[in-house]
Enzyme design. Sequence first.
Site, short mmCIF file in Angstrom:
data_model
loop_
_atom_site.label_atom_id
_atom_site.label_comp_id
_atom_site.label_asym_id
_atom_site.label_seq_id
_atom_site.Cartn_x
_atom_site.Cartn_y
_atom_site.Cartn_z
N LYS A 10 0.83 -1.21 0.00
CA LYS A 10 0.00 0.00 0.00
C LYS A 10 0.87 1.27 0.00
O LYS A 10 0.62 2.20 -0.76
CB LYS A 10 -0.93 0.03 1.23
CG LYS A 10 -1.80 -1.19 1.37
CD LYS A 10 -2.70 -1.11 2.59
CE LYS A 10 -1.97 -1.07 3.93
NZ LYS A 10 -1.22 -2.29 4.28
N ARG A 85 -9.77 1.11 8.68
CA ARG A 85 -9.37 -0.27 9.02
C ARG A 85 -10.39 -0.96 9.90
O ARG A 85 -10.20 -2.13 10.23
CB ARG A 85 -8.06 -0.25 9.83
CG ARG A 85 -6.88 0.00 8.99
CD ARG A 85 -5.64 -0.31 9.81
NE ARG A 85 -4.56 0.44 9.24
CZ ARG A 85 -3.36 -0.05 9.03
NH1 ARG A 85 -3.07 -1.26 9.36
NH2 ARG A 85 -2.43 0.70 8.50
P1 AP5 Z 1 4.87 -1.52 1.76
O1 AP5 Z 1 4.57 -0.74 0.55
O2 AP5 Z 1 5.49 -0.82 2.92
O3 AP5 Z 1 3.56 -2.30 2.26
P2 AP5 Z 1 2.36 -1.77 3.12
O4 AP5 Z 1 1.15 -2.48 2.65
O5 AP5 Z 1 2.31 -0.28 3.14
O6 AP5 Z 1 2.80 -2.34 4.53
P3 AP5 Z 1 2.79 -1.68 5.95
O7 AP5 Z 1 3.51 -2.65 6.84
O8 AP5 Z 1 3.29 -0.29 5.97
O9 AP5 Z 1 1.27 -1.71 6.24
P4 AP5 Z 1 0.56 -1.65 7.56
O10 AP5 Z 1 -0.83 -1.46 7.12
O11 AP5 Z 1 0.80 -2.78 8.49
O12 AP5 Z 1 1.30 -0.44 8.29
P5 AP5 Z 1 0.91 1.06 8.55
O13 AP5 Z 1 2.15 1.85 8.51
O14 AP5 Z 1 -0.24 1.49 7.75
O15 AP5 Z 1 5.79 -2.76 1.31
C1 AP5 Z 1 6.31 -3.69 2.26
C2 AP5 Z 1 7.65 -4.23 1.75
O16 AP5 Z 1 7.43 -4.92 0.53
C3 AP5 Z 1 8.71 -3.15 1.41
O17 AP5 Z 1 9.98 -3.65 1.71
C4 AP5 Z 1 8.56 -2.97 -0.11
O18 AP5 Z 1 9.78 -2.53 -0.70
C5 AP5 Z 1 8.18 -4.38 -0.56
N1 AP5 Z 1 7.31 -4.38 -1.73
C6 AP5 Z 1 6.27 -3.56 -2.00
N2 AP5 Z 1 5.69 -3.87 -3.18
C7 AP5 Z 1 6.38 -4.95 -3.65
C8 AP5 Z 1 6.26 -5.74 -4.85
N3 AP5 Z 1 5.31 -5.51 -5.76
N4 AP5 Z 1 7.13 -6.74 -5.01
C9 AP5 Z 1 8.10 -7.03 -4.10
N5 AP5 Z 1 8.26 -6.29 -2.95
C10 AP5 Z 1 7.42 -5.27 -2.74
O19 AP5 Z 1 0.40 0.97 10.06
C11 AP5 Z 1 1.29 0.68 11.11
C12 AP5 Z 1 0.53 0.68 12.43
O20 AP5 Z 1 -0.05 1.98 12.66
C13 AP5 Z 1 -0.65 -0.29 12.54
O21 AP5 Z 1 -0.23 -1.58 12.92
C14 AP5 Z 1 -1.50 0.40 13.62
O22 AP5 Z 1 -0.98 0.17 14.90
C15 AP5 Z 1 -1.32 1.87 13.28
N6 AP5 Z 1 -2.36 2.35 12.35
C16 AP5 Z 1 -2.18 2.80 11.08
N7 AP5 Z 1 -3.36 3.13 10.51
C17 AP5 Z 1 -4.30 2.89 11.47
C18 AP5 Z 1 -5.71 3.01 11.48
N8 AP5 Z 1 -6.40 3.44 10.41
N9 AP5 Z 1 -6.37 2.66 12.61
C19 AP5 Z 1 -5.71 2.24 13.71
N10 AP5 Z 1 -4.37 2.09 13.75
C20 AP5 Z 1 -3.67 2.41 12.65
#
Ligand code: AP5
Length: 213
Positions: A10, A85
């Site tokens: 994402k 979410r």
């Molecule tokens: P990446 O693009 O970072 O993936 P992502 O889906 O963004 O993963 P996240 O871990 O950031 O998602 P998340 O939803 O858990 O975390 P968030 O920060 O939103 O890619 C991941 C890896 O894969 C990278 O190394 C990339 O290079 C690689 N990659 C990407 N595309 C690829 C491809 N096509 N092929 C190969 N490799 C690839 O949230 C973190 C925390 O914040 C949550 O756990 C929660 O505690 C809090 N939080 C955030 N939003 C909320 C909400 N709305 N409500 C409550 N808590 C929240």
Amino acid sequence: MLLGPPGAGKGTQSKLLQEHLRIPQISTGDMLRRVIEQGTALGKKAKEFMDRGDLVPDELIIDIVEQRLAGDDCKRGFLLDGFPRTAEQVRALDGMLGKMNVKIDAAVALLVPRAELIRRLSGRRTCRNCGTMYHVTSNPPEKRGVCDHCGGELYQRVDDKEETIGARFDVYEEQSASLRPLYRERGLLREIDGTKGTQQVFDRILREVRQAA
Ligand code: AP5
């Protein structure tokens, strides 16, 4: 709106879309990490939840998103990355969009199997300065630990440690996976194979978004 489990891509895709479409990426994860770095009271509270892989309480996150969407730069459109979410966040978002008189064009869900998600998350490294993402084996920086773009330090997110990754998947299944059928019912869901290369996934999303808009 981009939907998908942790590691689905994402953040990677919404950064590319932000540049291409010239609309801001509203990443709740990035916004929370910023307030944690700033050491604010909100940041301290959020950190407790994030470090163990739980969602931050709805009331905190909803306020943050509402303030962000009021920004002038959101008037031409925006990309939601990591929000909503929960069912409560969907309700709150519906209310915000109603007040703004705007509609979601598409809810793009990135589909990636669990084993690949684990591989991606456990090898992810992020630049502390500009947020560029790398992977230790599939997308390493030229110099270990250093960002190719800005020379910033690369770090591993606390919640990308193996023990926390499992907890994040459980939370996703319990609280967020149900959003896919919900947006399918609304006719907004576009499901995309997220296992393809970054550029291929990007091209496909762009096609879907253009058709939907
Ligand atoms: P990446 O693009 O970072 O993936 P992502 O889906 O963004 O993963 P996240 O871990 O950031 O998602 P998340 O939803 O858990 O975390 P968030 O920060 O939103 O890619 C991941 C890896 O894969 C990278 O190394 C990339 O290079 C690689 N990659 C990407 N595309 C690829 C491809 N096509 N092929 C190969 N490799 C690839 O949230 C973190 C925390 O914040 C949550 O756990 C929660 O505690 C809090 N939080 C955030 N939003 C909320 C909400 N709305 N409500 C409550 N808590 C929240």
